[in-house]
Design an enzyme around this catalytic site. Structure first.
Site, PDB file in Angstrom:
ATOM      1  CG  ASN A 109     -16.766  41.324 -18.973  1.00  0.00           C
ATOM      2  OD1 ASN A 109     -16.721  40.931 -17.814  1.00  0.00           O
ATOM      3  ND2 ASN A 109     -15.857  42.128 -19.479  1.00  0.00           N
ATOM      4  NE  ARG A 117      -9.040  38.199 -13.274  1.00  0.00           N
ATOM      5  CZ  ARG A 117      -8.979  39.199 -14.166  1.00  0.00           C
ATOM      6  NH1 ARG A 117      -8.422  39.001 -15.336  1.00  0.00           N
ATOM      7  NH2 ARG A 117      -9.476  40.367 -13.890  1.00  0.00           N
ATOM      8  CD  GLU A 208      -8.029  43.381 -11.360  1.00  0.00           C
ATOM      9  OE1 GLU A 208      -7.813  43.973 -12.438  1.00  0.00           O
ATOM     10  OE2 GLU A 208      -7.120  42.892 -10.679  1.00  0.00           O
ATOM     11  CB  CYS A 242     -11.723  45.286 -18.656  1.00  0.00           C
ATOM     12  SG  CYS A 242     -10.913  43.716 -18.309  1.00  0.00           S
ATOM     13  CB  SER A 399      -5.949  37.136 -20.163  1.00  0.00           C
ATOM     14  OG  SER A 399      -6.647  38.347 -20.309  1.00  0.00           O
ATOM     15  CD  GLU A 416      -8.863  39.605  -9.777  1.00  0.00           C
ATOM     16  OE1 GLU A 416      -9.221  39.455 -10.965  1.00  0.00           O
ATOM     17  OE2 GLU A 416      -9.665  39.689  -8.832  1.00  0.00           O
TER      18      GLU A 416
END
Ligand code: NAP
Length: 435
Positions: A109, A117, A208, A242, A399, A416
């Site tokens: 995705n 990351r 994750e 996510c 993010s 991360e």
């Protein structure tokens, strides 16, 4: 192929761990510059690979490259500490050392960002690695590896393995005693299986995993801001994130107005090929994913949900699904428990703050939550009460390369980004000094 890749990572580790930190940082900084220079080509490749509109691919490329810039700066700041013993006699010295050879498994995705990351902090820390991108999106990872080679990453430090016999190739690597760390971004069921495999070697593990983000709108929220935030939290990456808002939990006094405005905005989005001008929403990744979204919508409607906009597969040659808003969805609907991973926003209501929190936490997942309120005390209370690794207050995206990204509960463990991100690739060694 997997064995050769891990062999290379293992052989080069002793050398790379001693590679000067400034040079490790400079590799990342040069790669940041080169990704920026090639952003248009990389964006086109990403859109062709996974479908999102080119503008969104560019946004991912900016996000992805920023991890390299961030960790270029962290490579030279790895340190330890020095303490006088309580008795005043001896000394405690601690040092941070790279964990060792790593395996990274990434999803389709965010084909580039889920790689940078991990690769950014690993190179900064002095680790070597084997990277396994998703079968559906290997090309972005190859393009990234090419860039890193051009920027001077030594042979054997970064090894990309692609395969469609994923479990057969990866399980022996994860059980291989030469490996020291496993980092996985993907679904919770696969994450659980990988944790079991990693137990053999007692690996350092970061997971994750999936999410089921609640999006809370309180009665005092700025509704314009809440709707803007909802569009980002729901529609970024066509809903295939996510972090996507999965459950809209809205105070009963503002639910109708919020849902109406959200439906108006969602209904105005243009569905189409990611490479066409003016397209806001691309196709879903494959037919299986689109069927799942359609099933979840049908289930919500069977449970009494009302379609305010969308609700159907889109026209055209592609796995399109219309941006959809559903009102009055009861929490017994499947989409309140399962990740939708598509452009569908179900709305339910609450009357008290306690009820809102209880609904938000009523899930096995715990990645991120969003809350919209103008009341600072309520914002802090809610942020403290949410069982998630991240909370967005009055914002629909969390993010950020400078911040620790990660979840709790079935959304995994490990972080991360930010200062925490490099710690995942470092061991602390303690040296006792008797004087
Ligand atoms: P997935 O099916 O779990 O696949 C992710 C990766 O794992 C792919 O590279 C896949 O390879 C590999 N894989 C699958 N089975 C494996 C096995 N038995 N052994 C080793 N590797 C295996 O997930 P996805 O559908 O690609 O991605 C969507 C999921 O990722 C969602 O649940 C989403 O929430 C989650 N996600 C989480 C985050 C986060 O940071 N928390 C970020 C993005 C996505 P193949 O492609 O070859 O099968």
């Amino acid at each position: 192929m997997g064995d050769a890749a891990l062999g290379a990572a293992h052989e080069t580790f002793q050398e790379f761990r001693n590679h000067p930190p400034r040079e490790r940082g400079d590799i990342l900084r040069r790669a940041y510059d080169l990704i920026t220079e090639r952003a248009d080509d990389l964006a086109l490749l990403m859109t062709i690979e996974m479908g999102k509109p080119v503008a969104e691919s560019k946004a991912e490329i900016t996000y992805a490259s920023n991890f390299f810039r961030w960790y270029a700066e962290e490579a030279v700041r790895i340190d330890g500490r020095y303490t006088v013993n309580e008795t005043g006699v001896g000394r405690v010295l601690t040092m941070k050392q790279p964990v060792g050879p790593c395996v990274f498994i990434t999803p389709w995705n965010f084909p580039l960002a889920m790689g940078t990351r991990k690769i950014g902090p690993a190179i900064a820390a002095g680790c070597t690695m084997v990277v396994k991108p998703a079968s559906q999106t290997p090309l972005s990872m190859y393009a990234l590896a090419q860039i890193l080679v051009e920027c001077g990453v030594p042979d054997g430090v970064l090894n990309v393995v692609t395969t469609s016999s994923t479990a057969d190739v990866m399980e022996p690597l994860i059980r291989d005693p030469r490996l020291r760390k496993l980092t996985f971004t993907g679904s919770t069921p696969v994450g659980r299986a990988l944790v079991e495999q990693s137990a053999q070697g007692l690996l350092r593990v970061s997971m994750e995993l999936g999410g089921n983000a609640p999006f809370l709108v309180f009665d005092d929220a700025d509704l314009d801001r809440a709707v803007d935030g909802a569009m980002l939290a729901k529609m970024r990456n066509i809903g295939e994130a996510c972090t996507a808002a999965n459950r809209f939990i809205v105070h009963e006094s503002v639910a109708d107005e919020f849902s109406r405005r959200l439906a108006e905005r969602m209904g105005g989005l243009k569905l189409g090929r990611g490479t066409d001008d003016g397209v806001n929403v691309g196709p879903l990744i494959d037919g299986r994913q689109r069927d799942k979204v359609a099933e979840l919508v049908a289930d919500a409607v069977d449970h009494g949900g009302r379609v305010l906009t969308g609700g159907n597969r889109g026209d055209g040659d592609g796995y399109f699904f219309e941006p959809t808003v559903l009102a009055d969805v009861p929490t017994s609907a499947r989409m309140f428990r399962e990740e939708i991973f598509g452009p569908v926003a179900p709305v339910t209501t609450f009357s008290t703050d306690d009820q809102a929190l209880a609904l938000a936490n009523d899930t096995e997942y715990g990645l991120v939550a969003y809350a919209f309120t103008r009341d600072l005390a309520r914002a802090v209370r809610v942020a403290e009460g949410l069982e998630t690794g991240m909370v967005g207050i009055n914002q629909g995206v969390v993010s950020n390369p400078a911040a620790p990204f990660g979840g709790v509960k079935a959304s995994g463990f490990g972080r991360e980004g930010g200062a925490e991100g490099i710690e995942e690739y470092l061991e602390t060694k303690y040296v006792g000094l008797a004087l």
